[in-house]
Enzyme design. Structure first.
Site, PDB file in Angstrom:
ATOM      1  CB  SER A 153      -0.940  -0.052   1.211  1.00 56.00           C
ATOM      2  OG  SER A 153      -1.891   0.963   1.165  1.00 56.00           O
ATOM      3  CG  ASP A 318      -6.398  -3.881  -3.166  1.00 56.26           C
ATOM      4  OD1 ASP A 318      -7.229  -3.006  -2.875  1.00 56.26           O
ATOM      5  OD2 ASP A 318      -5.165  -3.747  -2.977  1.00 56.26           O
ATOM      6  CG  HIS A 351      -5.694  -2.116   0.365  1.00 55.96           C
ATOM      7  ND1 HIS A 351      -4.806  -2.137  -0.684  1.00 55.96           N
ATOM      8  CD2 HIS A 351      -5.195  -1.234   1.261  1.00 55.96           C
ATOM      9  CE1 HIS A 351      -3.809  -1.296  -0.418  1.00 55.96           C
ATOM     10  NE2 HIS A 351      -4.025  -0.735   0.743  1.00 55.96           N
TER      11      HIS A 351
END
Lengths: 374, 213
Positions: A153, A318, A351
């Site tokens: 991320s 995601d 995610h």
């Protein structure tokens, strides 16, 4: 079977920096602390160093546990002896980013100039700024080139930025569930989260510490919203469905559905441990990240000077940082004839998949790490 | 076994590798579509110092390629090669995959858009044993076509003659071909005696001019 174990009990360290850092915003921080942890041994050639960059709510406590505490670091399933990032071979550094709230200098720290918490006075940070501070920390160890820089991320964005800002100082970049920039939808989610905090009456324009207040409601809402976007519809359905806590409707606004209970619990936990100003600046760093911006939106041009080899990983479910964004990164790397591998890992955890233990995901990372020469 | 041994074993077990490597210029940029475990790329990177990338769809092969230390991109070839710029590779290889693709013509066009040349290998359906089995009323099963009719991934099998007509019809020029049976190169009656066909082709005309026959 592979033998894996924990890095064991760890103790965070603090590095103090006296020389001022000029940030992308133009603001300066005269002096600052970075809190970090290390696992494994740095070899004499300093060629086995791995930097793990953390995401929005992460910190330097990547692996192991603190004496007397049960909870282990946020990526303990990935980092340790015999684990994909094997600390018998690599020297791994986790660092709390500048502006954080787990020991490094941040909005909740005391400003030496005023003797009061920085609060709203703490400058906004960018991913480029973090790379600069991390590089200064690396220098302390005598590390001139990282074997690998890894992150998921926002952490993946830092890993990518390293290869752009300091191409000679990183051999491998592993960017997981990352993106070359946020989409409008993503910025929108971040702004709703920020508005929750900014409009909390306890926020006091960011100077809540001085008022002895905590904008708990805002932080809680921000986290609840964020959490929804880090999961997938399927994983929520699987984990909670429409389950009711008491088995029947109570015709009121108290917690009824399991998902409500879960989100409120997560929100409360987060609000008790995270600084609201840090949350704000972290989301802004996400929004600002866009290495192509300086090149008229041409991402390939942004990577023109890069020299690293890349592993780019994305997860099917995601939707916050979708596989398509990872493919954009891959395309830019291919345009520069850089070495790159890309895998789209099947996972229904959204995610947050990058934090989960998944056999294929871990096997891939292990295989890639094993081929890194040190 | 060391990696060198491993590599040697691979090239010996896949005779088409040597034929392909013979065509690939040293230092070339290569895209291997349906690259499997990455052994061909590894072989080319080693023997021809190529800069290679593979494309694979299966998780298992993505892992195998990663272990083999070759660049691999997880992608479905049936969706085309939109992630690749035109003329960005010297060679685009499709090794024993053409017969399993739904859109044979589209992938060939895409290969010749992305690469200067395409290298294609496929099992020769015209091999005499295959013809004999058909005469006997059965679908052929052989070393080159190891599947039963009901479990085969091969949906577009062709003979050497079919492929050459296909190239003519779709504006692709055949530059070289090697027809093989095990590790032997077959020069006499290749469409009868060959089990594996290896071709090097290029665009005859610019893509815009290509018309369906």
């Amino acid at each position: 079977m592979l033998e894996t174990s924990s890095v064991g009990a760890v103790v965070p360290q603090t590095a103090h920096f006296d020389s001022a850092i000029v940030l992308a915003s133009g603001a300066q921080i005269a002096q600052y602390d970075l809190v970090y942890e290390t696992y494994g041994e740095l070899n004499p050639a300093c060629s086995n160093a791995v930097l793990v960059c953390h995401a929005l709510s992460g910190n330097h406590h990547v692996a192991g546990y603190y004496a007397g505490q049960e909870e282990s670091g946020w990526w303990d399933n990935m980092v340790g002896p015999g684990k994909p990032i094997d600390t018998r071979r690599f020297f791994v550094i986790g660092v709390n980013n500048l502006g954080g709230c787990h020991g490094s200098t941040g909005p909740a720290s005391i400003d030496p100039a005023s003797g009061k918490p920085f609060g709203a006075g703490f400058p906004l940070m960018t991913v480029e700024d973090w790379v600069e501070t991390q590089a200064r920390l690396a220098q302390r160890f005598g590390i001139t080139q990282f074997a690998a820089i890894i992150g998921g991320s926002l952490g993946g964005m830092q890993a990518l930025q390293w290869s752009i800002s300091r191409p000679e100082q990183v051999r491998h970049v592993i960017a997981i569930a990352a993106a070359p920039k946020l989409t409008a939808q993503n910025i929108a989610f971040n702004d709703v989260a920020r508005q929750a905090i900014l409009t909390d009456p306890d926020f006091h324009g960011g100077n809540f510490c001085a008022q002895d207040a905590v904008p708990r409601r805002g932080l809680r809402l921000a986290r609840m919203l964020g959490h929804i976007t880090y999961l997938s519809d399927d994983s929520m359905a699987e984990k909670f469905g429409r389950g009711l806590r008491s088995g029947a409707y109570s015709f009121g606004y108290d917690v009824e559905f399991e998902i409500e209970s879960y989100l409120r619990y997560q929100g409360d936990k987060f609000a008790a441990s995270f600084d609201a100003n840090t949350y704000l600046l972290m989301t802004k760093a996400l929004d600002y990240f866009d290495p192509a911006r300086a090149y008229n939106g041409n991402l390939s041009a942004a990577f023109r000077g890069a020299r690293a080899k890349y592993l780019v990983l994305a997860f099917t479910s995601d939707w916050r940082f979708s596989p398509g964004r990872s493919r954009d990164i891959v395309k830019a790397l291919l345009d520069n004839e850089l070495d790159v591998s890309f895998a789209q890992i099947t996972s229904n955890h959204g995610h947050d998949s990058f934090l989960m233990e998944d056999e294929h995901y871990h096997d891939l990372l292990r295989a890639y790490m094993n081929n890194i020469e040190i | 076994m060391t990696r060198e041994d491993d590599n040697f074993a691979t090239s010996a077990s896949r005779p088409d590798f040597a034929a392909i490597a013979g065509w690939v210029k040293p230092g070339a940029k290569v895209l291997d579509l349906g690259c499997g475990d990455g052994s061909l790329l590894r072989y080319l990177n080693k023997t021809r110092k190529t800069r290679g990338y593979g494309v694979e769809i299966s998780d298992e092969n993505i892992l195998a390629c990663t272990k083999n230390d070759v660049n691999v991109l997880q992608n479905d070839l049936e969706t085309g090669l939109s992630g690749f710029e035109s003329n960005s590779f010297d060679y685009v290889i499709l090794s024993q995959t053409l017969q399993a693709m739904r859109h044979s013509e589209r992938i060939m066009n895409e290969m010749l858009r992305v690469g200067r040349e395409a290298i294609v290998t496929f099992p020769n359906f015209g091999y005499w044993r295959h013809r004999l089995e058909l005469l006997n009323g059965r679908m052929p099963v052989s070393g080159a076509l190891p599947y039963q009719w009901f479990d085969t991934p091969n949906i577009h099998l062709c003979t050497i003659a079919d492929f050459e007509k296909f190239c003519r019809d779709y504006g692709m020029r055949i530059l070289e071909r090697v027809i093989m049976n095990s590790s032997d190169i077959i020069r006499v009656l290749p469409n009868w005696r060959g089990t594996l066909a290896v071709y090097r082709v290029e665009r005859e005309t610019s893509l815009r001019d290509i018309k369906a026959p």
